[in-house]
Design a protein around this motif. Structure first.
Motif, PDB file in Angstrom:
ATOM      1  N   LEU A  74      37.357  26.571  24.491  1.00 12.05           N
ATOM      2  CA  LEU A  74      36.260  27.113  25.274  1.00 12.05           C
ATOM      3  C   LEU A  74      35.151  26.080  25.440  1.00 12.05           C
ATOM      4  O   LEU A  74      34.777  25.408  24.468  1.00 12.05           O
ATOM      5  N   PHE A  75      34.626  25.978  26.647  1.00 11.53           N
ATOM      6  CA  PHE A  75      33.522  25.063  26.915  1.00 11.53           C
ATOM      7  C   PHE A  75      32.202  25.815  26.805  1.00 11.53           C
ATOM      8  O   PHE A  75      32.014  26.868  27.412  1.00 11.53           O
ATOM      9  N   SER A  76      31.281  25.275  26.010  1.00  8.03           N
ATOM     10  CA  SER A  76      29.964  25.884  25.828  1.00  8.03           C
ATOM     11  C   SER A  76      28.972  25.283  26.819  1.00  8.03           C
ATOM     12  O   SER A  76      28.703  24.081  26.787  1.00  8.03           O
ATOM     13  N   GLU A  77      28.439  26.120  27.683  1.00  5.53           N
ATOM     14  CA  GLU A  77      27.447  25.662  28.635  1.00  5.53           C
ATOM     15  C   GLU A  77      26.113  25.366  27.959  1.00  5.53           C
ATOM     16  O   GLU A  77      25.312  24.587  28.476  1.00  5.53           O
ATOM     17  N   TYR A  78      25.885  25.938  26.793  1.00  8.08           N
ATOM     18  CA  TYR A  78      24.616  25.746  26.094  1.00  8.08           C
ATOM     19  C   TYR A  78      24.480  24.327  25.561  1.00  8.08           C
ATOM     20  O   TYR A  78      23.460  23.668  25.762  1.00  8.08           O
ATOM     21  N   ASP A  79      25.497  23.835  24.870  1.00  9.41           N
ATOM     22  CA  ASP A  79      25.414  22.478  24.312  1.00  9.41           C
ATOM     23  C   ASP A  79      26.353  21.490  24.998  1.00  9.41           C
ATOM     24  O   ASP A  79      26.461  20.340  24.570  1.00  9.41           O
TER      25      ASP A  79
END
Length: 288
Positions: A74-79
């Motif tokens: 999963l890719f985290s848009e936050y970091d």
């Protein structure tokens, strides 16, 4: 779990691993003061059931937590980092359960937890609730999915939460489930609602009260009561009830008791490090 009638199962944490496994020790009946037993039923006190909050202030991430339990990349848009923890060997099933008013797009794990992290914009935001619980090995493995879905639907999804769960089983006698739960309610259109709202205090005439500063006196009220401590016991009791029903249906004599030893009236005479029912530590992963 097979114990003679004069003994009782007692949970003790093991260090290391994804989270501490339960090891059952033999405790003689004479050491459990004030405890009576039916010879046909074997109590299993305090199996693993741990509730925690995923907190940004502790460097944790809901996206990372979801990646960890599901085994998905999963890719985290936050970091702006990709989260991946290989769980292929132990992952049995992963699923997201949505309440009726939730956006169908939240059935996608990355969409859901990135949306959660986007709406929580504070450095110390609470992002999700995590529950880790053990399945009894005495229940057929084929029934674990129906057990956890019944629990999630009844206690969380029916109340408006989104439940993202995964069943893990390495084949080492430690089958368990991870559950991630949303903390915010949603309106009828699937939009996230504030966790709290401002409520103005009123005087005896029903009028707002003005403070010396010129501001109106007010306080905050939670929009939902999901964080109330009473639910920890409600959820534990629900899982206990479901587990014991499945044990009975399987023709097993064992029964779980998720109350603490103190509430069960058991004196812990044998071991100073024996945990209470809510004191079994979960192993940590970076950002999880």
């Amino acid at each position: 779990l097979r114990l003679p009638p004069e003994t009782e199962a007692h949970s003790t944490p093991l260090q290391g691993g994804e989270h501490n496994r339960i090891r059952f020790q033999t405790v003689h009946k004479s050491n459990l003061a004030g405890r009576s037993f039916c010879l046909e039923v074997m109590p299993i006190p305090c199996p693993h059931f741990k509730i925690t909050i995923v907190k940004r202030s502790q460097g944790q991430s809901a996206v990372a937590g979801a990646a960890y339990q599901s085994g998905e990349r999963l890719f985290s848009e936050y970091d702006q980092k990709t989260k991946f923890y290989n769980k292929k060997k132990e992952l049995v099933h992963a699923e997201i359960m949505l309440p009726p008013h939730a956006s169908p797009g939240y059935a996608d794990r990355a969409t859901l937890w990135n949306a959660v992290e986007a709406v929580e914009n504070q450095w110390n935001s609470q992002l999700a609730r995590r529950i880790v619980l053990a399945f009894p090995v005495e229940v057929p493995k084929e029934q674990y999915l129906s057990m956890i879905k019944e629990f999630c639907q009844e206690q969380f999804v029916a109340k408006g939460m989104i439940a993202d769960f995964a069943i893990h089983d390495k084949g080492d006698g430690n089958p368990h489930a991870h559950i991630l739960l949303t903390l915010r309610a949603m309106d009828e259109h699937g939009r996230w609602l504030p966790k709290a709202r401002k409520v103005y205090d009123l005087d005896e005439n029903g009028e707002r009260i003005r403070l010396p500063s010129g501001n109106w006196k007010c306080h905050k009220e939670n929009t939902v009561d999901w964080n109330d401590q009473k639910y920890a016991e409600v959820w534990r009791h629900s899982w206990e009830t479901i587990t014991n029903r499945y044990l009975e249906a399987a023709g097993r004599p064992e029964r779980v008791d998720l109350r603490s030893f103190e509430r069960q009236g058991i004196q812990q005479a044998l071991s100073g490090n024996a945990p209470h029912g809510d004191h079994v530590a979960q192993g940590s992963e970076s950002g999880v």
